[in-house]
Design a protein around this motif. Structure first.
Motif, PDB file in Angstrom:
ATOM      1  N   LYS A  77       9.490   7.629   5.092  1.00 42.87           N
ATOM      2  CA  LYS A  77       8.030   7.773   5.025  1.00 42.87           C
ATOM      3  C   LYS A  77       7.369   7.022   6.185  1.00 42.87           C
ATOM      4  N   ILE A  78       7.868   5.838   6.469  1.00 45.40           N
ATOM      5  CA  ILE A  78       7.296   5.039   7.549  1.00 45.40           C
ATOM      6  C   ILE A  78       7.460   5.766   8.889  1.00 45.40           C
ATOM      7  N   ARG A  79       8.623   6.380   9.062  1.00 47.89           N
ATOM      8  CA  ARG A  79       8.842   7.140  10.304  1.00 47.89           C
ATOM      9  C   ARG A  79       7.829   8.287  10.411  1.00 47.89           C
ATOM     10  N   GLU A  80       7.529   8.886   9.288  1.00 48.86           N
ATOM     11  CA  GLU A  80       6.548   9.973   9.277  1.00 48.86           C
ATOM     12  C   GLU A  80       5.166   9.439   9.683  1.00 48.86           C
ATOM     13  N   MET A  81       4.811   8.283   9.133  1.00 48.22           N
ATOM     14  CA  MET A  81       3.519   7.666   9.473  1.00 48.22           C
ATOM     15  C   MET A  81       3.462   7.343  10.960  1.00 48.22           C
ATOM     16  N   GLU A  82       4.568   6.866  11.504  1.00 48.90           N
ATOM     17  CA  GLU A  82       4.604   6.538  12.937  1.00 48.90           C
ATOM     18  C   GLU A  82       4.352   7.789  13.767  1.00 48.90           C
ATOM     19  N   GLY A  83       4.944   8.902  13.316  1.00 43.95           N
ATOM     20  CA  GLY A  83       4.756  10.177  14.011  1.00 43.95           C
ATOM     21  C   GLY A  83       3.290  10.593  13.977  1.00 43.95           C
ATOM     22  N   LEU A  84       2.673  10.475  12.805  1.00 43.12           N
ATOM     23  CA  LEU A  84       1.260  10.839  12.677  1.00 43.12           C
ATOM     24  C   LEU A  84       0.379   9.967  13.567  1.00 43.12           C
ATOM     25  N   LEU A  85       0.690   8.680  13.580  1.00 39.83           N
ATOM     26  CA  LEU A  85      -0.099   7.746  14.400  1.00 39.83           C
ATOM     27  C   LEU A  85      -0.040   8.159  15.880  1.00 39.83           C
TER      28      LEU A  85
ATOM     29  N   LYS B 212      15.948   3.701   1.869  1.00 38.25           N
ATOM     30  CA  LYS B 212      16.107   4.952   2.607  1.00 38.25           C
ATOM     31  C   LYS B 212      14.832   5.799   2.531  1.00 38.25           C
ATOM     32  N   GLU B 213      14.339   5.936   1.321  1.00 38.04           N
ATOM     33  CA  GLU B 213      13.165   6.773   1.084  1.00 38.04           C
ATOM     34  C   GLU B 213      11.946   6.221   1.830  1.00 38.04           C
ATOM     35  N   CYS B 214      11.733   4.904   1.703  1.00 37.22           N
ATOM     36  CA  CYS B 214      10.560   4.287   2.323  1.00 37.22           C
ATOM     37  C   CYS B 214      10.635   4.354   3.836  1.00 37.22           C
ATOM     38  N   LEU B 215      11.825   4.149   4.373  1.00 38.64           N
ATOM     39  CA  LEU B 215      11.935   4.144   5.837  1.00 38.64           C
ATOM     40  C   LEU B 215      11.633   5.535   6.400  1.00 38.64           C
TER      41      LEU B 215
ATOM     42  N   LEU C 227       0.847  -1.195   0.000  1.00 40.97           N
ATOM     43  CA  LEU C 227       0.000   0.000   0.000  1.00 40.97           C
ATOM     44  C   LEU C 227       0.887   1.252   0.000  1.00 40.97           C
ATOM     45  N   ASP C 228       0.556   2.198  -0.879  1.00 38.79           N
ATOM     46  CA  ASP C 228       1.350   3.417  -0.948  1.00 38.79           C
ATOM     47  C   ASP C 228       0.858   4.373   0.138  1.00 38.79           C
ATOM     48  N   LEU C 229       1.508   4.380   1.259  1.00 37.00           N
ATOM     49  CA  LEU C 229       1.026   5.157   2.410  1.00 37.00           C
ATOM     50  C   LEU C 229       1.189   6.656   2.159  1.00 37.00           C
ATOM     51  N   LEU C 230       0.132   7.399   2.464  1.00 40.32           N
ATOM     52  CA  LEU C 230       0.213   8.859   2.320  1.00 40.32           C
ATOM     53  C   LEU C 230       0.416   9.473   3.695  1.00 40.32           C
ATOM     54  N   PRO C 231       1.435  10.280   3.858  1.00 44.77           N
ATOM     55  CA  PRO C 231       1.659  10.867   5.183  1.00 44.77           C
ATOM     56  C   PRO C 231       0.687  12.026   5.461  1.00 44.77           C
ATOM     57  N   GLN C 232      -0.595  11.685   5.533  1.00 41.87           N
ATOM     58  CA  GLN C 232      -1.629  12.689   5.847  1.00 41.87           C
ATOM     59  C   GLN C 232      -2.548  12.099   6.899  1.00 41.87           C
ATOM     60  N   LYS C 233      -2.974  12.943   7.820  1.00 43.34           N
ATOM     61  CA  LYS C 233      -3.803  12.448   8.916  1.00 43.34           C
ATOM     62  C   LYS C 233      -5.143  11.866   8.442  1.00 43.34           C
ATOM     63  N   LYS C 234      -5.792  12.583   7.498  1.00 41.46           N
ATOM     64  CA  LYS C 234      -7.103  12.117   7.038  1.00 41.46           C
ATOM     65  C   LYS C 234      -6.984  10.721   6.454  1.00 41.46           C
ATOM     66  N   TYR C 235      -5.965  10.567   5.615  1.00 40.31           N
ATOM     67  CA  TYR C 235      -5.735   9.268   4.975  1.00 40.31           C
ATOM     68  C   TYR C 235      -5.491   8.201   6.048  1.00 40.31           C
ATOM     69  N   LEU C 236      -4.657   8.532   7.017  1.00 44.93           N
ATOM     70  CA  LEU C 236      -4.294   7.551   8.038  1.00 44.93           C
ATOM     71  C   LEU C 236      -5.509   7.151   8.874  1.00 44.93           C
ATOM     72  N   LYS C 237      -6.338   8.157   9.231  1.00 49.31           N
ATOM     73  CA  LYS C 237      -7.512   7.822  10.054  1.00 49.31           C
ATOM     74  C   LYS C 237      -8.464   6.908   9.292  1.00 49.31           C
ATOM     75  N   SER C 238      -8.587   7.147   8.005  1.00 50.81           N
ATOM     76  CA  SER C 238      -9.448   6.294   7.199  1.00 50.81           C
ATOM     77  C   SER C 238      -8.880   4.867   7.132  1.00 50.81           C
ATOM     78  N   LEU C 239      -7.575   4.762   7.017  1.00 46.28           N
ATOM     79  CA  LEU C 239      -6.935   3.436   6.998  1.00 46.28           C
ATOM     80  C   LEU C 239      -7.084   2.742   8.361  1.00 46.28           C
ATOM     81  N   LEU C 240      -6.916   3.514   9.425  1.00 48.47           N
ATOM     82  CA  LEU C 240      -7.058   2.932  10.771  1.00 48.47           C
ATOM     83  C   LEU C 240      -8.470   2.408  10.962  1.00 48.47           C
TER      84      LEU C 240
END
Ligand code: ATP
Ligand code: MG
Length: 447
Positions: A372-380, A367-370, A326-339
């Protein structure tokens, strides 16, 4: 002399049996693990006493006839079970699975000789010390898995031993001795006859072992007898700039990169199964695998059901396989919908899956993906900290509130609640009771 620390309860069992003139030893896994300096999971006891004699010896304790036919009774001390098994040998395995019958014997060495590997064929009691008829201690010191007796014959008796050899090598990061390795290869097809439940237990331990990478590399074709779906992955070139490994090597790398948690390791093993079926090459000669995660999930479902995994494990692994790329988007709205769709636990696991998957790709991609994942963790963490709403449970109104507004009981209540939740997740309205009730009323009016 070797000294093994035995728990009080087990010492008591040995003492009671010895006091009545029988021999008694701790044996197998607990001796091996103690010698490795690891805490044994359970303590198995073997004895010259017959099952009925064991029962009699412990007449003041609850004794369960758990496996009387095979010579095993379970002595309960402080509500904890201890298996006591009479020295025995096993006769003929006409189905390569179960001994046709067991025969009780008087001699410990015969009992040790029927065990699978030298490191599992040692017994101990404080009086006699270590009984090691097959040089298990030396093999343990040298980190070697070796069959007791002739490997081919032992595998013919019970095909599961093939898988056990590999799993012990993975768990302890040991090497498998040459004759045993050759027999594993020559007799690998015996694995096709085994019950899914028996395979599953060993496979789980194999996947979570610290030597899993080497084992999946060395014994890929053996594993492919249990999971034929992996055949097409072996040596499959991906021809894609994101990848530096062939498909099976990438799979192995990703398994080893995941934390040793069963659902994660299973997911990594199965996540790219669908790739060979989806392979296309574009005009530049680059390989693509559009839609592979869905095919992987279908294949994974078959495999997991065949191996008799429980519902919860299957559900989690399938969710993770289906969403692994899944191409994760570092946006809160997107993340809440996924959650809302997969839940917080699965999302955390999905991040681990993506980390492991990307670590097994080209270093640049990694490097790039990691990042992004760190960003998602921050948003979560932010969503959790601010107690933001992403499920019906968090919504400031519930069904009762809508009924009190005068709505009729029925499926519409659920539809409206879900509509309200969507609005909150998309941040079109705040999660306040007043605003949501107003919105609900407008929704009904416009219907
Ligand atoms: P674990 O620590 O994972 O429980 P274990 O070696 O104790 O590993 P068990 O299945 O508990 O594995 O078996 C206890 C003992 O019984 C083994 O150490 C071995 O001596 C013997 N054993 C178990 N399975 C087999 C088998 N298939 N063939 C021969 N001996 C076996
Ligand atoms: Mg055990």
């Amino acid at each position: 002399m070797i000294d093994i620390k035995i728990p009080q309860e087990v010492q008591l069992i040995l003492k009671v049996l010895t006091a009545q003139g029988y021999e008694a030893y701790v044996v197998g896994g607990c001796v091996r693990d103690s010698l490795l300096g690891k805490k044994p999971q359970d303590w198995d006891i073997c004895t010259s006493a017959l099952p009925q004699e064991v029962k009699k010896a412990f007449n003041n304790l609850p004794v369960l006839e758990t496996g009387l036919k095979h010579g095993t009774v379970t002595v309960m001390i402080d509500h904890k079970p201890y298996e006591v098994t009479t020295y025995r040998i096993e006769d003929q395995y006409s189905d390569n699975r179960h001994p046709d019958k067991v025969e009780f014997v008087k001699d410990l060495e015969q009992d040790l000789a029927r065990r699978d590997f030298t490191i599992n064929a040692m017994a101990y009691n404080p009086k006699s010390g270590l009984v090691d008829c097959f040089n298990g201690l030396a093999d343990l010191d040298n980190k070697i898995i070796r069959c007791v007796g002739k490997a081919e014959e032992r595998f013919l008796e019970d095909g599961l031993r093939i898988l056990r050899a590999i799993r012990f090598a993975s768990t302890y990061n040991f090497k498998i001795e040459r004759a045993t390795t050759e027999a594993i290869y020559s007799k690998k097809n015996l694995l096709a006859n085994l019950a899914g439940e028996r395979i599953q237990i060993e496979l789980d331990k194999l996947l979570c072992g610290s030597g899993v990478k080497e084992i999946l590399h060395q014994f890929a074709e053996v594993l492919a007898v249990i999971i034929p779906e992996i055949w097409p992955m072996l040596g499959f070139e991906q021809n894609n700039p994101h990848h530096i490994y062939d498909l099976w090597t990438h799979t192995i790398e990703s398994v080893a990169q995941a934390p040793p948690q069963l659902v994660l390791r299973l997911t990594m093993l199965l996540h790219d199964l669908g790739k060979p079926d989806c392979y296309t090459v574009d005009e530049k000669g680059i390989g693509h695998f559009y839609g592979h995660s869905k095919i992987s999930a279908e294949k994974a479902k078959d495999i997991l059901q065949r191996l008799k995994y429980d519902r919860a494990t299957i559900d989690t692994v399938l969710t993770l396989v289906a969403n692994h790329d899944l191409d994760l988007l570092p946006q809160k709205k997107y993340l809440k919908s996924l959650l809302n769709k997969i839940g917080i636990e699965n999302f955390r696991l999905l991040l681990e899956v993506q980390k492991a998957d990307n670590k097994a790709k080209h270093p640049e991609v990694k490097k790039e993906c990691l990042e992004k994942i760190r960003e998602m963790e921050g948003l979560l963490e932010e969503i959790i900290r601010q107690e933001e709403c992403f499920t019906l449970k968090d919504l400031a109104v519930n069904g009762q509130d809508l009924l009190e507004l005068g709505m009729k009981q029925g499926p519409e209540v659920g539809t409206i609640l879900n509509f309200l939740l969507q609005q909150v997740i998309e941040e079109r309205v705040g999660n306040s009771k007043e605003k949501l009730l107003l919105l609900a009323q407008n929704y009904v009016k416009t219907e």
